[in-house]
Structures are given as structure tokens and as C-alpha cells.
Design an enzyme around this catalytic site. Structure first.
Site, PDB file in Angstrom:
ATOM      1  NE  ARG A   1      -2.896   0.461   3.324  1.00 17.25           N
ATOM      2  CZ  ARG A   1      -2.137   0.634   4.422  1.00 17.25           C
ATOM      3  NH1 ARG A   1      -1.383   1.704   4.558  1.00 17.25           N
ATOM      4  NH2 ARG A   1      -2.155  -0.262   5.377  1.00 17.25           N
TER       5      ARG A   1
ATOM      6  CG  ASP B   1     -10.168  15.305 -15.151  1.00 17.52           C
ATOM      7  OD1 ASP B   1      -9.445  14.709 -15.977  1.00 17.52           O
ATOM      8  OD2 ASP B   1     -11.211  14.810 -14.687  1.00 17.52           O
TER       9      ASP B   1
ATOM     10  CE1 TYR C   1     -16.647   9.994 -16.246  1.00 18.16           C
ATOM     11  CE2 TYR C   1     -16.166  10.101 -13.911  1.00 18.16           C
ATOM     12  CZ  TYR C   1     -16.483   9.368 -15.037  1.00 18.16           C
ATOM     13  OH  TYR C   1     -16.646   8.015 -14.948  1.00 18.16           O
TER      14      TYR C   1
ATOM     15  CE  LYS D   1     -12.573   6.941 -18.359  1.00 15.85           C
ATOM     16  NZ  LYS D   1     -12.950   8.184 -17.717  1.00 15.85           N
TER      17      LYS D   1
HETATM   18  C1  PLP Z   1     -13.435   8.594 -16.455  1.00 21.90           C
HETATM   19  C2  PLP Z   1     -13.145   9.961 -15.959  1.00 21.90           C
HETATM   20  C3  PLP Z   1     -12.913  10.217 -14.599  1.00 21.90           C
HETATM   21  C4  PLP Z   1     -13.015   9.127 -13.559  1.00 21.90           C
HETATM   22  O1  PLP Z   1     -12.013   8.179 -13.688  1.00 21.90           O
HETATM   23  P1  PLP Z   1     -12.210   6.604 -13.316  1.00 21.90           P
HETATM   24  O2  PLP Z   1     -10.899   6.023 -13.707  1.00 21.90           O
HETATM   25  O3  PLP Z   1     -13.382   6.100 -14.080  1.00 21.90           O
HETATM   26  O4  PLP Z   1     -12.452   6.571 -11.836  1.00 21.90           O
HETATM   27  C5  PLP Z   1     -12.615  11.517 -14.231  1.00 21.90           C
HETATM   28  N1  PLP Z   1     -12.546  12.516 -15.138  1.00 21.90           N
HETATM   29  C6  PLP Z   1     -12.768  12.306 -16.446  1.00 21.90           C
HETATM   30  C7  PLP Z   1     -12.680  13.461 -17.393  1.00 21.90           C
HETATM   31  C8  PLP Z   1     -13.075  11.034 -16.895  1.00 21.90           C
HETATM   32  O5  PLP Z   1     -13.322  10.850 -18.207  1.00 21.90           O
END
Ligand code: PLP
Length: 384
Positions: free
Chosen positions: A51, A175, A103, A200
């Protein structure tokens, strides 16, 4: 070669990386272990419990820091776990100013979890940066930016927001999931912190869920590391390996995503049944100049609405697609289509989502790296 002097397309492959010490393996082994033998209490080789740290995760964290031009990377079990760690920097009573069309899962985490702990969120259309200042008071601590926004593809001027954050001594988090560091490097534009859903584009193959944070500042990195270890939502070794492998082709994938994105956006824009295409590469996109100034290209994320704005017809289009897969998520090599109003953004109340443009017929495409002719032919047969 020193990391900082490498070009981006070299960093994706070599940044922060070296062959493994034990046998020289070029890719880091998947250290699938929870614990590490000690020669004497406290006598270990830098790892004592997975961890706190794991060598495969460390390899990924070093790569993340390198490609985002930061100094410290942290890998989490998911993108939302990474965001969760950022908001845990705050105290009850603190306030956050966030992008309004963000998101859906981020919105849910902010409003359904952290508001219960006394953190207050203001959701603001940040394409007009002056709107941010109206919400700043002595309790404001953090500005949360998502750009391009999801799914409306608005562009927020990161340099301008960074100036506002600096003037008021606020933390600025971006983000960067949609753009990736290939297209946009927020730390160089003045942000303090970059967040990724590596699920992604960074992973890029729709086979892993993982989140990331990258920062420059040591003190901020230490605080986030404390939260990561104390809260425990860390990335596992196998998942870290997969994302590390994905990052090695990020630059060539993003180049193709951007080329195919342009071809699909231009096709949709001339289609008689399509009312509007949201893609920052168009010169008449309201934030096109800012997009040009802070992004290298425009990526493969596109949203569009049909002329009749009919909910059922939009559902029929996404169901008829054959090369595009109807699915949540984005950023993989394969093309995906989604219907935000009934999928990713269903957790946002209708009045709230429509205010930011997520109407009934909005369809979001994550354009993959297939042959663009097949993608366009697929849209042609589905839209009719
Ligand atoms: C998918 C996504 C998230 C969340 O991420 P996870 O890996 O699904 O927890 C946050 N911000 C954006 C822009 C996303 O596309």
C-alpha cells in the site's frame, strides 16, 4: 540522457524508466507482492508494504511525472480515487470552484460525498474566466478545472485561471484526462496539480481502471502521498504495468486520434441531419484560439446533436453503430459512442445538465485509431 531534456515522444518510452536492477528486464516486472523480506526490523530495500509503495507502481509513477513535466507522480486505484485524495487536502468549511460541465462521477463525488463533510462546491462556466473571481472568498482553497470539458468540449484558459489562482493563493487542479500530456501540459501552463483517469487515453486499450496525480511541489506531493497511503486506494501492480505499457504508445495513438477526430468532425459538420458538432478544432468553436494556444492538436473527442433533438432517435443512432461500440468510457484504441443524458451524465439532474448543453439528442464519440473511412461509413449508415 536526463529526463528534462528529452522530447515528449521519447519521454513516453524512457521518461523516469531504467532497466530493472535484478536481471536487467527492460519492462519492470509485475511485483505481485504485498510485502517484502527485511534483514533486520526496518532493514529493507525501500519497500516494506505494497500500500505504501510497490516497485511496479513506482515505475509508473515516475513515468507519469516525466510525461506531465512534473516532479512527483502518484497512481491510484481509479481516477475518482485520485480526485478523492485531492479533495481530502481540504477541511470542513473550505470551498472549491469547479468547472460546471464536468465528468458526471466527479460531480457525484463532490456533491454526494464531500458536501456531507462540509466542503462547499461552486459549479461555474469557466470559459469566461472572470466568472471564477465572483465566487472567490476567504474560504476558497481550490479551483478544479476540466478542459476540454465533458461532453460539451468547451475550452478553459488554463494560463488565465492559473493567474487567478496565484493572485488568491489557491490551488489549481486540472483534470487532463481528455487532452493527455501529448496535447496539453497543465503544469507548464501554471497549474499546481494534474489529475488523470488513466483508464482512458494513458492506458489506451480499455483494459484497466487507474487514476493518477502529478505535481511539481514537494510539500504538496508529501501531503498527497500521506493521503494515498492513509486512505489506501492505490493502483495494483498488474494495473500499473498495463498503464505503463499503454503510455509507451501514447504519442502515436494521440496523433491518430487527432487525425481521425478531425475527419469525423468535418464529416458530421456537413451532414444535413446534424444541428451542431462540438469539437475545439473548428475555427468557429467559441474557444478555438485558446485551444490552439494551449493544445498541440484537438484530439478525438467529439459531441454532436441532431436537428430534431429527439431522444429516441439519438438512442436509435447509437444502437445502429457497428464499428463504434455503444459503451461508457473513452480513450481506447477502439471507437466508442455514448449518449450522455442516459449514460455518463444520468446522475446529473436534467435541469442542471441541460443548462450546460447536455440535451436529449447529444451523442458523444471517442474516435479511435481505426481507418477513418470505416468510421465515417459507420456513422453514415447509422445517421441515415
Ligand atoms: C473517467 C473519468 C474520470 C473518472 O475516472 P475513473 O478512472 O473512471 O475513476 C474523471 N474525469 C474524467 C474526465 C473522466 O473521463
Amino acid at each position: 540522457m536526463k529526463d528534462k531534456s528529452m522530447q515528449f515522444n521519447t519521454k513516453t518510452i524512457h521518461g523516469g524508466q531504467k532497466p530493472d536492477d535484478a536481471y536487467g528486464s527492460v519492462m519492470p516486472p509485475i511485483y505481485q507482492t504485498s510485502t517484502y523480506a527485511q534483514s533486520t526490523p526496518g532493514g529493507h530495500k525501500g519497500y516494506e508494504y505494497s500500500r505504501s509503495a510497490n516497485p511496479t507502481r513506482t515505475a509508473l509513477e515516475n513515468s507519469l511525472a516525466s510525461i506531465e513535466n512534473g516532479n512527483y507522480g502518484l497512481a491510484f486505484a481509479s481516477g475518482l480515487a485520485a480526485i478523492d485524495a485531492v479533495i481530502k487536502l481540504l477541511q470542513p468549511g473550505d470551498e472549491v470552484i469547479s468547472t460546471n460541465d464536468l465528468y458526471g462521477g466527479s460531480y457525484r463525488l463532490f456533491t454526494k460525498i464531500f458536501e456531507n463533510f462540509g466542503v462547499k462546491f461552486h459549479f461555474v462556466g469557466m470559459s469566461e474566466t472572470e466568472k471564477i473571481s465572483e465566487h472567490i472568498n476567504e474560504k476558497t482553497r481550490l479551483i478544479w478545472v476540466e478542459t476540454p470539458t465533458n461532453p460539451m468540449m468547451n475550452i478553459i484558459d488554463i494560463r488565465k485561471v492559473a493567474e487567478i489562482a496565484r493572485d488568491h493563493n489557491l490551488l489549481l487542479a486540472v483534470d487532463n484526462t481528455f487532452a493527455t500530456p501529448y496535447l496539453q501540459q497543465p503544469l507548464d501552463l501554471g497549474a499546481d496539480l494534474v489529475m488523470h483517469s488513466a483508464t482512458k487515453y494513458l492506458g489506451g486499450h480499455s483494459d484497466v481502471v487507474l487514476g493518477a496525480l502529478v505535481v511539481k511541489d514537494k510539500e504538496l506531493a508529501d501531503k498527497l502521498y500521506f493521503i494515498q497511503n492513509a486512505s489506501g486506494a492505490v493502483a495494483g501492480p498488474m494495473d500499473s504495468f498495463l498503464v505503463l505499457r499503454g503510455i509507451k504508445t501514447l504519442h502515436i495513438r494521440m496523433q491518430r486520434h487527432s487525425e481521425n477526430g478531425r475527419a469525423v468532425a468535418e464529416y458530421l459538420a456537413q451532414h444535413p441531419a446534424i444541428e451542431k458538432v462540438y469539437w475545439p478544432g473548428f475555427e468557429d468553436h467559441p474557444n478555438h484560439d485558446i485551444a490552439r494556444s494551449q493544445m498541440k492538436d484537438f484530439g478525438g473527442m467529439i459531441s454532436f446533436v441532431t436537428k430534431d433533438n429527439d431522444f429516441q432517435k439519438a438512442i436509435r443512432i447509437v444502437e445502429s453503430l457497428k464499428v463504434f461500440t455503444l459503451a461508457e468510457s473513452l480513450g481506447g484504441v477502439e471507437s466508442l459512442a455514448g449518449h450522455p443524458a442516459s449514460m455518463t451524465h444520468a446522475s446529473i439532474p436534467k435541469e442542471v445538465r441541460e443548462k450546460s448543453g447536455v440535451v436529449d439528442s447529444l451523442i458523444r464519440l471517442s474516435v479511435g485509431i481505426e481507418d477513418e473511412r470505416d468510421l465515417i461509413a459507420d456513422l453514415e449508415q447509422a445517421i441515415g
